[in-house]
Write a protein that holds these residues in place. Structure first.
Motif, short mmCIF file in Angstrom:
data_model
loop_
_atom_site.label_atom_id
_atom_site.label_comp_id
_atom_site.label_asym_id
_atom_site.label_seq_id
_atom_site.Cartn_x
_atom_site.Cartn_y
_atom_site.Cartn_z
N GLN A 283 -8.22 11.25 -10.95
CA GLN A 283 -9.02 10.67 -12.03
C GLN A 283 -9.35 11.76 -13.06
N PRO A 284 -8.39 12.16 -13.89
CA PRO A 284 -8.63 13.30 -14.80
C PRO A 284 -9.74 13.06 -15.81
N MET A 285 -10.04 11.79 -16.13
CA MET A 285 -11.13 11.48 -17.05
C MET A 285 -12.34 10.89 -16.33
N GLY A 286 -12.29 10.83 -15.02
CA GLY A 286 -13.39 10.30 -14.23
C GLY A 286 -13.41 8.80 -14.09
N ALA A 287 -12.49 8.08 -14.75
CA ALA A 287 -12.44 6.62 -14.65
C ALA A 287 -11.73 6.21 -13.37
N PRO A 288 -12.08 5.06 -12.80
CA PRO A 288 -11.42 4.62 -11.57
C PRO A 288 -9.95 4.30 -11.80
N VAL A 289 -9.15 4.50 -10.76
CA VAL A 289 -7.72 4.23 -10.79
C VAL A 289 -7.42 3.16 -9.75
N ARG A 290 -6.81 2.05 -10.18
CA ARG A 290 -6.51 0.94 -9.28
C ARG A 290 -5.08 1.08 -8.76
N MET A 291 -4.88 0.71 -7.50
CA MET A 291 -3.57 0.82 -6.87
C MET A 291 -3.32 -0.39 -5.98
N ALA A 292 -2.04 -0.73 -5.82
CA ALA A 292 -1.66 -1.83 -4.93
C ALA A 292 -0.25 -1.57 -4.42
N HIS A 293 0.06 -2.15 -3.26
CA HIS A 293 1.39 -2.01 -2.66
C HIS A 293 2.04 -3.38 -2.55
N ARG A 294 3.35 -3.42 -2.86
CA ARG A 294 4.13 -4.64 -2.71
C ARG A 294 5.60 -4.27 -2.53
N ASP A 295 6.16 -4.66 -1.41
CA ASP A 295 7.60 -4.52 -1.19
C ASP A 295 8.12 -3.11 -1.41
N GLY A 296 7.40 -2.11 -0.88
CA GLY A 296 7.88 -0.74 -0.97
C GLY A 296 7.62 -0.07 -2.30
N ARG A 297 6.81 -0.70 -3.16
CA ARG A 297 6.48 -0.12 -4.46
C ARG A 297 4.97 -0.09 -4.64
N LEU A 298 4.51 0.79 -5.51
CA LEU A 298 3.10 0.87 -5.84
C LEU A 298 2.90 0.53 -7.31
N ALA A 299 1.82 -0.17 -7.59
CA ALA A 299 1.31 -0.28 -8.96
C ALA A 299 0.12 0.65 -9.06
#
Length: 365
Positions: free
Chosen positions: A182-198
């Motif tokens: 979080q280089p600016m301190g804002a939250p980072v959202r992540m998700a997994h689907r079929d071997g990939r990440l968003a």
């Protein structure tokens, strides 16, 4: 109508083979739809009309550059891999392709890759290919790699299936909470689907991706899609697109001591530019594609771009022909495609830097 202009420059470009060329389909893990166009279909359209996109096959780029993916996360190992792909000199030579790491991996802090992994559960080393749109301060990336449900399981959920690094609302940064993730301190959202990440700054965009993707993607932007099709036709393994920017000469600050006369420049305006890199037989091969308002403007710009790359100078007065060997300039519909070899070993990296600076050859009169 397609117009074609070919210049002999004493440089023979090898025909691209099928091995290591072109990007796997990020959307379906098949090879029916491949390349830059498939990457665009993974990305939501940003609110702003100006944005930057990267679609990169890191596996193919690593092989083309004669590098090895690190087996550990030491700063030395990461720098030896990331540096040459970003255009840095290595062992008195330059990599033939430019393949930047995803912006969501904070590539300017590669010496903290181990810390990134400790927080996120993954790092750039785990990414095999990716598509990413940067519309600062927002980002969205779809990362292909060896990921599974356990990759993000240590992170708390902020919505159904969406994990988070950091607390708070989307885009709300707290400098006191800055981390390498979080280089600016804002939250980072992540998700997994079929071997990939968003990986995104937006919860809703991440949820849409989990459900199969947004209703409107960058593949629906005619500017981006036209450039992507032209780059796919050249089998590039790494690409960067700048869409909706102002490329008019004089609208960006000149470098002190710059030449008074640049060009010659195209008279017709272009509103998007794409760059692509490949390395058939290990030799640098670069592609620059320009999107114009219509077919007539593109056709009329073939000769000026040909002259620019043959005899033109940049804002410092340097001849482009001293860095790039022009192969050909063609137009197809609203897009002009310029294919280039390297007259200097650092040519691949310089082309990317010129686009960032909006220097010649990415200016129109």
């Amino acid at each position: 109508m397609t117009k074609r202009a070919t210049i002999a420059v004493g440089l023979t470009l090898a025909v691209l083979g099928t091995t290591g060329c072109g990007l796997l389909d990020l959307a379906s893990d098949s090879e029916e739809d491949t390349g830059i166009t498939a990457g665009l279909a993974e990305l939501p359209q940003p609110d702003d009309g100006e944005y930057t996109v990267r679609v990169v096959d890191l596996d193919a780029a690593t092989e083309a550059a004669g590098l090895e993916r690190p087996t550990d996360l030491s700063p030395e190992a990461i720098t030896a891999w990331v540096g040459p792909l970003s255009g840095m000199k290595r062992d008195d030579s330059f990599a033939p392709v430019i393949a930047q790491m995803p912006e969501v991996t904070n590539p300017r802090m590669t010496y903290q890759t181990q810390e990134f992994h400790d927080i996120a559960g993954w790092s750039a080393v785990d990414v095999t290919s990716y598509a990413e749109v940067v519309d600062l301060p927002g980002t969205f990336a779809s990362l292909a790699g060896d990921f599974d449900d356990s990759t993000l399981e240590h992170l708390p959920e902020v919505a159904d299936g969406v994990r988070t690094v950091g607390d708070g609302e989307d885009g709300r940064g707290d400098i006191s909470r800055r981390t390498v993730v979080q280089p600016m301190g804002a939250p980072v959202r992540m998700a997994h689907r079929d071997g990939r990440l968003a990986v995104s700054s937006s919860t809703s965009d991440t949820q849409d991706w989990l459900e199969g993707g947004p209703e409107s993607t960058l593949a629906d932007d005619p500017r981006a899609s036209a450039l992507a099709e032209a780059l796919d036709a050249q089998d590039v393994i790494s690409a960067q697109l700048v869409v909706g920017s102002n490329f008019r000469v004089g609208d960006y600050a000149r470098v002190p001591g710059a030449a008074q006369q640049v060009g010659p420049l195209p008279d017709h305006a272009f509103d998007a530019v794409g760059l692509g890199w490949a390395a058939p037989d290990g030799d640098p091969r670069m592609v620059a594609v320009y999107h114009f308002a219509d077919e007539e403007s593109a056709d009329a710009s073939v000769a000026p771009l040909e002259e620019l790359f043959t005899d033109g100078r940049d804002s410092r007065g340097r001849k482009l022909a001293e860095t790039y060997g022009l192969d050909e300039v063609t137009s197809d519909g609203s897009v002009v495609t310029v294919t280039l070899g390297a007259a200097r070993p650092e040519a691949a990296g310089e082309l990317s830097s010129r686009l960032v600076r909006r220097d010649v050859p990415f200016q129109h009169s």
